[in-house]
Design a protein around this motif. Sequence first.
Motif, PDB file in Angstrom:
ATOM      1  N   GLY A   1      10.916   3.378   3.498  1.00 41.30           N
ATOM      2  CA  GLY A   1      11.727   4.573   3.049  1.00 41.30           C
ATOM      3  C   GLY A   1      11.260   5.586   2.206  1.00 41.30           C
ATOM      4  N   ALA A   2       9.632   5.502   2.272  1.00 41.76           N
ATOM      5  CA  ALA A   2       9.071   6.395   1.303  1.00 41.76           C
ATOM      6  C   ALA A   2       8.372   7.457   1.781  1.00 41.76           C
ATOM      7  CB  ALA A   2       7.937   5.616   0.494  1.00 41.76           C
ATOM      8  N   PHE A   3       8.107   7.366   3.284  1.00 43.60           N
ATOM      9  CA  PHE A   3       7.437   8.687   3.894  1.00 43.60           C
ATOM     10  C   PHE A   3       8.130   8.972   5.220  1.00 43.60           C
ATOM     11  CE2 PHE A   3       4.396   6.186   1.456  1.00 43.60           C
ATOM     12  CZ  PHE A   3       3.601   7.523   0.668  1.00 43.60           C
ATOM     13  N   ASP A   4       7.911  10.189   5.412  1.00 43.84           N
ATOM     14  CA  ASP A   4       8.197  10.894   7.057  1.00 43.84           C
ATOM     15  C   ASP A   4       6.670  10.553   7.808  1.00 43.84           C
ATOM     16  OD1 ASP A   4      10.712  10.896   6.955  1.00 43.84           O
ATOM     17  OD2 ASP A   4      10.529  13.183   6.251  1.00 43.84           O
ATOM     18  N   ILE A   5       6.788  10.298   9.068  1.00 42.86           N
ATOM     19  CA  ILE A   5       5.593  10.182  10.051  1.00 42.86           C
ATOM     20  C   ILE A   5       5.356  11.819  10.349  1.00 42.86           C
ATOM     21  CG2 ILE A   5       4.495   9.476  11.734  1.00 42.86           C
ATOM     22  CD1 ILE A   5       5.841   6.714  11.409  1.00 42.86           C
ATOM     23  N   ALA A   6       4.324  12.649   9.680  1.00 47.78           N
ATOM     24  CA  ALA A   6       4.136  13.707  10.445  1.00 47.78           C
ATOM     25  C   ALA A   6       3.126  13.684  11.620  1.00 47.78           C
ATOM     26  CB  ALA A   6       3.489  14.622   9.361  1.00 47.78           C
ATOM     27  N   HIS A   7       2.346  12.738  11.718  1.00 48.24           N
ATOM     28  CA  HIS A   7       1.469  12.648  13.083  1.00 48.24           C
ATOM     29  C   HIS A   7       1.230  11.212  13.300  1.00 48.24           C
ATOM     30  CE1 HIS A   7      -1.929  14.133  15.570  1.00 48.24           C
ATOM     31  NE2 HIS A   7      -2.349  12.889  15.261  1.00 48.24           N
ATOM     32  N   ILE A   8       1.285  10.651  14.526  1.00 43.53           N
ATOM     33  CA  ILE A   8       0.682   9.540  14.735  1.00 43.53           C
ATOM     34  C   ILE A   8       0.200   9.484  16.335  1.00 43.53           C
ATOM     35  CG2 ILE A   8       2.759   8.460  15.560  1.00 43.53           C
ATOM     36  CD1 ILE A   8       2.150   5.791  14.236  1.00 43.53           C
ATOM     37  N   LYS A   9      -1.096   9.123  16.405  1.00 40.58           N
ATOM     38  CA  LYS A   9      -1.445   9.072  17.792  1.00 40.58           C
ATOM     39  C   LYS A   9      -2.824   7.889  17.856  1.00 40.58           C
ATOM     40  CE  LYS A   9      -4.841  11.783  19.329  1.00 40.58           C
ATOM     41  NZ  LYS A   9      -5.735  12.491  19.742  1.00 40.58           N
TER      42      LYS A   9
ATOM     43  N   ALA B   1      -0.704  10.358   9.641  1.00 36.39           N
ATOM     44  CA  ALA B   1      -0.395  11.187   8.568  1.00 36.39           C
ATOM     45  C   ALA B   1       1.044  11.165   8.159  1.00 36.39           C
ATOM     46  CB  ALA B   1      -0.831  12.843   9.064  1.00 36.39           C
ATOM     47  N   LEU B   2       1.242  10.910   6.633  1.00 36.22           N
ATOM     48  CA  LEU B   2       2.617  10.697   6.173  1.00 36.22           C
ATOM     49  C   LEU B   2       2.800  11.815   5.195  1.00 36.22           C
ATOM     50  CD1 LEU B   2       2.086   6.877   5.639  1.00 36.22           C
ATOM     51  CD2 LEU B   2       3.157   8.008   7.703  1.00 36.22           C
ATOM     52  N   LYS B   3       4.147  12.112   5.147  1.00 36.17           N
ATOM     53  CA  LYS B   3       4.703  13.144   4.050  1.00 36.17           C
ATOM     54  C   LYS B   3       5.472  12.360   3.296  1.00 36.17           C
ATOM     55  CE  LYS B   3       4.278  17.040   6.827  1.00 36.17           C
ATOM     56  NZ  LYS B   3       5.002  18.400   7.258  1.00 36.17           N
ATOM     57  N   LYS B   4       5.302  12.515   1.924  1.00 38.84           N
ATOM     58  CA  LYS B   4       6.267  11.672   1.094  1.00 38.84           C
ATOM     59  C   LYS B   4       7.703  12.485   0.949  1.00 38.84           C
ATOM     60  CE  LYS B   4       6.778  10.769  -4.073  1.00 38.84           C
ATOM     61  NZ  LYS B   4       5.979  10.836  -5.112  1.00 38.84           N
ATOM     62  N   ILE B   5       8.651  11.491   0.929  1.00 39.63           N
ATOM     63  CA  ILE B   5      10.042  11.824   0.889  1.00 39.63           C
ATOM     64  C   ILE B   5      10.840  11.343  -0.328  1.00 39.63           C
ATOM     65  CG2 ILE B   5      10.344  12.235   3.279  1.00 39.63           C
ATOM     66  CD1 ILE B   5      11.523   9.372   3.643  1.00 39.63           C
TER      67      ILE B   5
ATOM     68  N   PHE C   1       0.717  -1.342  -0.002  1.00 38.19           N
ATOM     69  CA  PHE C   1      -0.026  -0.014   0.079  1.00 38.19           C
ATOM     70  C   PHE C   1       0.860   1.192  -0.025  1.00 38.19           C
ATOM     71  CE2 PHE C   1      -2.313   3.402   2.159  1.00 38.19           C
ATOM     72  CZ  PHE C   1      -3.488   3.358   1.542  1.00 38.19           C
ATOM     73  N   LEU C   2       1.813   1.272   0.675  1.00 37.55           N
ATOM     74  CA  LEU C   2       2.900   2.353   0.762  1.00 37.55           C
ATOM     75  C   LEU C   2       3.470   2.768  -0.302  1.00 37.55           C
ATOM     76  CD1 LEU C   2       4.256   2.113   4.698  1.00 37.55           C
ATOM     77  CD2 LEU C   2       2.414   3.750   3.709  1.00 37.55           C
TER      78      LEU C   2
ATOM     79  N   GLU D   1       4.215   6.120  -5.184  1.00 37.45           N
ATOM     80  CA  GLU D   1       4.366   6.324  -6.585  1.00 37.45           C
ATOM     81  C   GLU D   1       3.329   7.108  -7.279  1.00 37.45           C
ATOM     82  OE1 GLU D   1       4.124   2.099  -8.266  1.00 37.45           O
ATOM     83  OE2 GLU D   1       6.050   1.750  -7.446  1.00 37.45           O
ATOM     84  N   GLU D   2       2.102   7.304  -6.530  1.00 38.02           N
ATOM     85  CA  GLU D   2       1.162   8.183  -7.237  1.00 38.02           C
ATOM     86  C   GLU D   2       1.004   9.280  -6.607  1.00 38.02           C
ATOM     87  OE1 GLU D   2      -2.126   4.101  -7.622  1.00 38.02           O
ATOM     88  OE2 GLU D   2      -2.027   5.473  -5.745  1.00 38.02           O
ATOM     89  N   LEU D   3       1.732   9.595  -5.475  1.00 35.35           N
ATOM     90  CA  LEU D   3       1.446  10.899  -4.807  1.00 35.35           C
ATOM     91  C   LEU D   3       2.714  11.826  -5.326  1.00 35.35           C
ATOM     92  CD1 LEU D   3      -0.289  12.075  -2.302  1.00 35.35           C
ATOM     93  CD2 LEU D   3       2.204  11.232  -0.867  1.00 35.35           C
ATOM     94  N   ALA D   4       2.012  13.164  -5.599  1.00 39.46           N
ATOM     95  CA  ALA D   4       3.039  14.241  -5.737  1.00 39.46           C
ATOM     96  C   ALA D   4       4.017  14.561  -4.809  1.00 39.46           C
ATOM     97  CB  ALA D   4       2.143  15.484  -6.452  1.00 39.46           C
ATOM     98  N   PHE D   5       5.163  14.991  -5.150  1.00 36.63           N
ATOM     99  CA  PHE D   5       6.251  15.659  -4.148  1.00 36.63           C
ATOM    100  C   PHE D   5       5.461  16.767  -3.216  1.00 36.63           C
ATOM    101  CE2 PHE D   5       8.914  13.214  -6.831  1.00 36.63           C
ATOM    102  CZ  PHE D   5       9.575  12.525  -5.913  1.00 36.63           C
ATOM    103  N   GLY D   6       5.534  16.633  -2.192  1.00 34.48           N
ATOM    104  CA  GLY D   6       4.762  17.518  -1.257  1.00 34.48           C
ATOM    105  C   GLY D   6       3.310  17.175  -0.774  1.00 34.48           C
ATOM    106  N   GLY D   7       2.868  16.031  -1.439  1.00 34.90           N
ATOM    107  CA  GLY D   7       1.658  15.559  -0.909  1.00 34.90           C
ATOM    108  C   GLY D   7       1.865  14.661   0.325  1.00 34.90           C
ATOM    109  N   GLN D   8       0.397  14.376   0.885  1.00 33.15           N
ATOM    110  CA  GLN D   8       0.385  13.766   2.096  1.00 33.15           C
ATOM    111  C   GLN D   8      -0.677  12.533   2.193  1.00 33.15           C
ATOM    112  OE1 GLN D   8       0.196  16.037   5.671  1.00 33.15           O
ATOM    113  NE2 GLN D   8       1.481  17.948   4.702  1.00 33.15           N
ATOM    114  N   VAL D   9      -0.608  11.625   3.041  1.00 33.35           N
ATOM    115  CA  VAL D   9      -1.383  10.804   3.231  1.00 33.35           C
ATOM    116  C   VAL D   9      -2.066  10.567   4.554  1.00 33.35           C
ATOM    117  CG1 VAL D   9      -1.862   8.117   3.015  1.00 33.35           C
ATOM    118  CG2 VAL D   9       0.054   9.128   1.469  1.00 33.35           C
TER     119      VAL D   9
END
Length: 377
Positions: free
Chosen positions: A289-297, A373-377, A210-211, A216-224
Motif C-alpha cells: 500500500g506504499a507505492f504505485d508501479i510506474a514501470h515493470i518489465k 520503478a515505483l512511485k510513493k503514494i 524493504f518497501l 518512510e525515507e522517501l520524499a513525496f514525489g520521489g521514486q524507487v
Amino acid sequence: MAALFGVAFSLGGIVSEGGSGQRDPWLVRLIVIAETMPVIEKSVKEVYTALLPQTMVVADLGCSSGPNALIFVSNVINAIADHSSKLGGQGDHVEVQFFLNDLPGNDFNQLFRSLEQFKRSAEMDRNGDTLPPYYISGLPDSYYVRLFPRQSVHLFHSSYCLHWRSQVPEGLEGKREVYLNGENMYIAKNTPPSVVKLFQEQFRKDFSLFLRLRHEELAFGGQVVLTFLGRKDEDVYSGDLNHLFGLLSQSLQSLVVEGLVKEEKVSSFNLPAYGPSVGEVTASVKESGAFDIAHIKLFEQNWDPYDDSEGDGVLDSARSSVNAAKCIRSVMESLVASHFGEDILDALFEEYTCRVAGHLEKEKTKFTVVVLALKKI
C-alpha cells in the motif's frame, strides 16, 4: 557515457550487499545498467521536474565498489543536466547529494580511490557543458534497516541485489538435524512444497520490509528504481536460478562421492536467495500500500556475460561455460568458503564448469531480470 565505460573497464571486481559481502561480476552489472538506463533517466527527470529540489538526494543501495556505482552516478548527473538545459536553465541551482550504500565489508576505499578518475571522465563526456555540483558519501549498513531520516531521499536505486535475502529461510533444519531440502542449496525439482514455502515467505518478509523502510525515507514525489534477478514463469520450480544453483548442488555432490566434502555439510548448505516472478513482485507492492508501479518489465541476459547474441544456440559451449562459471564463482566464492572452507573451491568450480558446459550444449539458459520503478503514494 563512452568515457565512463572506459573507466569501468580499467577497474576490478566489486562487492555487493547480497550474501555476506561476496564479490560480484562487474561486467554483468554493467550490462544490466545499460539495459535499465532509460528507466533510470525517466525517473530522474520526473522526480526533478515534480520537486525541483535545491538539493536532490539520491541513494544507491547495494552499490558495490566497482565502476557500475559510478556509472549510475553519471546517469543521474547527465539526466539532470540535460533536463535542466531543456527547461532553460531553471534548475541550474540544484546540487546533488549521492549516498552509496553497501555492507560494512564492501571495499569503499577502492570506490573512493576511483572518484578522481571518474570526475575527469565525467567532464570529458559532457564536452565542457556545465554539470550540477554533486557530492558523494559512503553509507555502510544493510538496506534491510532504516538508513535515512524520514522523507529525506528523492530517488532510490538498487541494481542486482534484491534477489538476495536478509538471511537463509528459517525452518530448513527439521527435527534431529534432518535437513529438509536434502542436497539442494536452492529450489529444485525434488524440493518439498513446504521448503518452497519457506523461501517464498522469506522473500515476502524481506521485500515487504524493504518497501516499508524506503517509503518512510522517501520524499513525496520521489521514486524507487530496482533491478534484480527473477523468473519468467509463475511456476516456482522452473526459474532460471533453479538451473544455475542446481548445477552447483550437483557439483558439490560429486565432491561428496570423491570424499572431499561430507554429505551433512552439503545438506546443511542453503542460499539466502530467491528469484520472484512478476506476479509475486506485483502482489507484494500492492500489499504494501506504499507505492504505485510506474514501470515493470522483464529482460533476459545470457549466463555468459561476454555472449551478447540473441539466439537460442550457444556458439562455443566450452568457452561460455568457463565465462559463466567464473561469473558465478565471483558471486558464490565467499559463501561457499565460509561453509565448506577454501580448500574445495578450485575442485568445485572445475566440476561446475564441466556441468555448465554440458547444460549449455543442450539449451541456452538465460537469467531473467526484473526492472521495477515505483512511485510513493
